[in-house]
Write an enzyme that holds these catalytic residues in place. Sequence first.
Site, PDB file in Angstrom:
ATOM      1  CG  HIS A 291      35.911  76.225 -20.796  1.00  0.00           C
ATOM      2  ND1 HIS A 291      36.725  75.189 -21.192  1.00  0.00           N
ATOM      3  CD2 HIS A 291      36.673  77.339 -20.736  1.00  0.00           C
ATOM      4  CE1 HIS A 291      37.951  75.677 -21.394  1.00  0.00           C
ATOM      5  NE2 HIS A 291      37.943  76.970 -21.117  1.00  0.00           N
TER       6      HIS A 291
ATOM      7  CB  CYS B 220      30.352  49.264   1.758  1.00  0.00           C
ATOM      8  SG  CYS B 220      30.355  50.998   1.333  1.00  0.00           S
TER       9      CYS B 220
ATOM     10  N   GLY C 129      27.055  49.203   8.419  1.00  0.00           N
ATOM     11  CA  GLY C 129      27.839  49.686   7.275  1.00  0.00           C
ATOM     12  C   GLY C 129      28.455  48.547   6.484  1.00  0.00           C
TER      13      GLY C 129
ATOM     14  CD  GLU D 167      26.156  44.068  10.766  1.00  0.00           C
ATOM     15  OE1 GLU D 167      25.511  44.127   9.714  1.00  0.00           O
ATOM     16  OE2 GLU D 167      27.226  43.430  10.871  1.00  0.00           O
TER      17      GLU D 167
ATOM     18  N   GLY E 182      45.770  37.896  -7.757  1.00  0.00           N
ATOM     19  CA  GLY E 182      44.420  38.237  -8.217  1.00  0.00           C
ATOM     20  C   GLY E 182      44.382  39.726  -8.475  1.00  0.00           C
TER      21      GLY E 182
ATOM     22  CB  SER F 170      30.291  38.619  -0.363  1.00  0.00           C
ATOM     23  OG  SER F 170      30.896  39.891  -0.471  1.00  0.00           O
TER      24      SER F 170
END
Lengths: 465, 129
Positions: free
Chosen positions: A439, A41, A38, A33, A179, A144
Amino acid sequence: MFLYDIVILGAGPGGYVAAIRAAQLGAKVCIIEKEYVGGTCLNWGCIPTKAMYRSATLFEQMRKAETFGLSCKEPAAHLDRIVARNQQIVTDLRQGVERLFWRHKVNLIFGTGVVKEPGEVHVVTREGGKERVRGRHLIIATGSEPMALAILPWDHERVFNTRSILELRRIPKNLFIVGGGVSGCEFALVFGALGSEIHMSKRSKEPIKGLDRDLTRELVRALKKRRFRLHFGDPPVTAAHTDHGVELTLQSGTKVETEMVLVTVGRVPASAGLGFETIGLHLEQGSIQVDEHCQTNVLGVYAIGDVTGRHLLAHYASHQGLVAVEYALGNRSAAVVEHAVPEAIFTSPEIATVGLTSQECERRGVACREGVFPFRALGKAQAIGEIDGFVKVIAERESERIIGMHIIGPDASTLLAECTLAVNRGVTLDELGRTIHAHPTLAEAVWEAGEDVRGRSIHKLDLGL
Amino acid sequence: MEGDTLRISQDHVWVRLDDEGGRLGISDFAAEALGKIIYVDLPEVGAEVKKGGPFATAESGKAQVELTSPVSGQVAKVNGRLAEEPDLINQDCFGKGWIALVAVKDSAEVEGLMTKAEYDLFVAGALEE
């Protein structure tokens, strides 16, 4: 040199889940890493934004307290404290993942890995050392990164991306979100609730691509209800820094000046400079191409998560991770489920969706029937004062199997689990109808929408209008 | 009312032609059926509406309904007061509770609609069915 069974590049929700499962299956695992376990995210995505979402929606409820017979004197939001809370949550969860690695004897190396051969990764460790890591199978899970917009380079003082905005300590008077999309809509909700005036623009007319059209209509209505200024189909073409912030000129010629701008126009696969071309991996626009077992074109090399450019969703990455590991370790039937990929979007009300939309059914020529049930017809929704939205069920006409479920409304993300099980297993309307729903719960709306496909919802009210 | 140009569609939307154009709103029957209106999604000024197409949404605790325009034309004005006081519709649906003003292209479109008296009979008939 020691040979691992599985070497994983990237410890995000794809990589770390793969590592733990591989260890559970008896494999010797090494995970590399470059920053924090993590991934996006946990550190800059799902988790901190949901912590902020909680602060924002709670703040909103405090301001609505009178409706519930409560008084709440002058509620105020302090972004520095909200961010501090986020960071504490992220730190705790990160430690939790590291502890899981330790517990499962997964070797975690912090450093930047570059693939040299299909089974060999060279790592420059965080401390500056060099290591060669070799394994029988390599799983690439590098994720990404936010996509840049040429006219609006990030300076992280006025122009932010989805990562740097999480470190903002002051609520902007006004914020322009370039965006729409999932992140754009979520940040709009958070900063809108905290008191910023919100502008949103999008190249297309729809805020979120691929959403069922009925949900899109309801979402746009919800955004308008919050008095967000929507410039959909009217993206900015130029930007200029001013004394007070940034002035954007939109395609239509409209000029908008805001104190801050958030650019969230998409994400790009993190695949450059990592040696992927060296070993001959098949990339398309940076995404590693994989089959249903997450195999790449290079034997023994798998790819999972955002770097495969499929669904940019943490849980899809995790699912791919499980499949890749199981397949690599000998379970030849392990394959990715593509027909029931759920997605939860934390707007207000929330959005949750799984399976085919109405538009997709039309495009694919699937004969189907639909049912809709509005939350406002439910006692529980009225009791908690969250009446906006509906559940929509899409079933195949002949078989009456449920192929799509779409929710916009209170706790939609939680209601999604039942829907995903139904779509994944091809549950019929009759099977859903014969399942007792407790319910008073919001889940009754899922049952009612299923019944509505056959025109027999109990509580759907036709006012004759 | 003598000379009143009020006409109502089977979709429970009224239109009244005056010098400015066609003013639209919802009928007393619709307002009562919905109950207290809590939100109205107003059209954009400048938007084109079509006869038979949606032009606004009204929302109450009971339902959220898309309102169908009885005329075609461009939205010239909207009733901004409804943003703060959507229940003006309940208080005065044919007056202060108007929703949008449309520059009606073809005033003949109004001719096929019902007078208030005809509409009341229509609603009574619909209830008996």
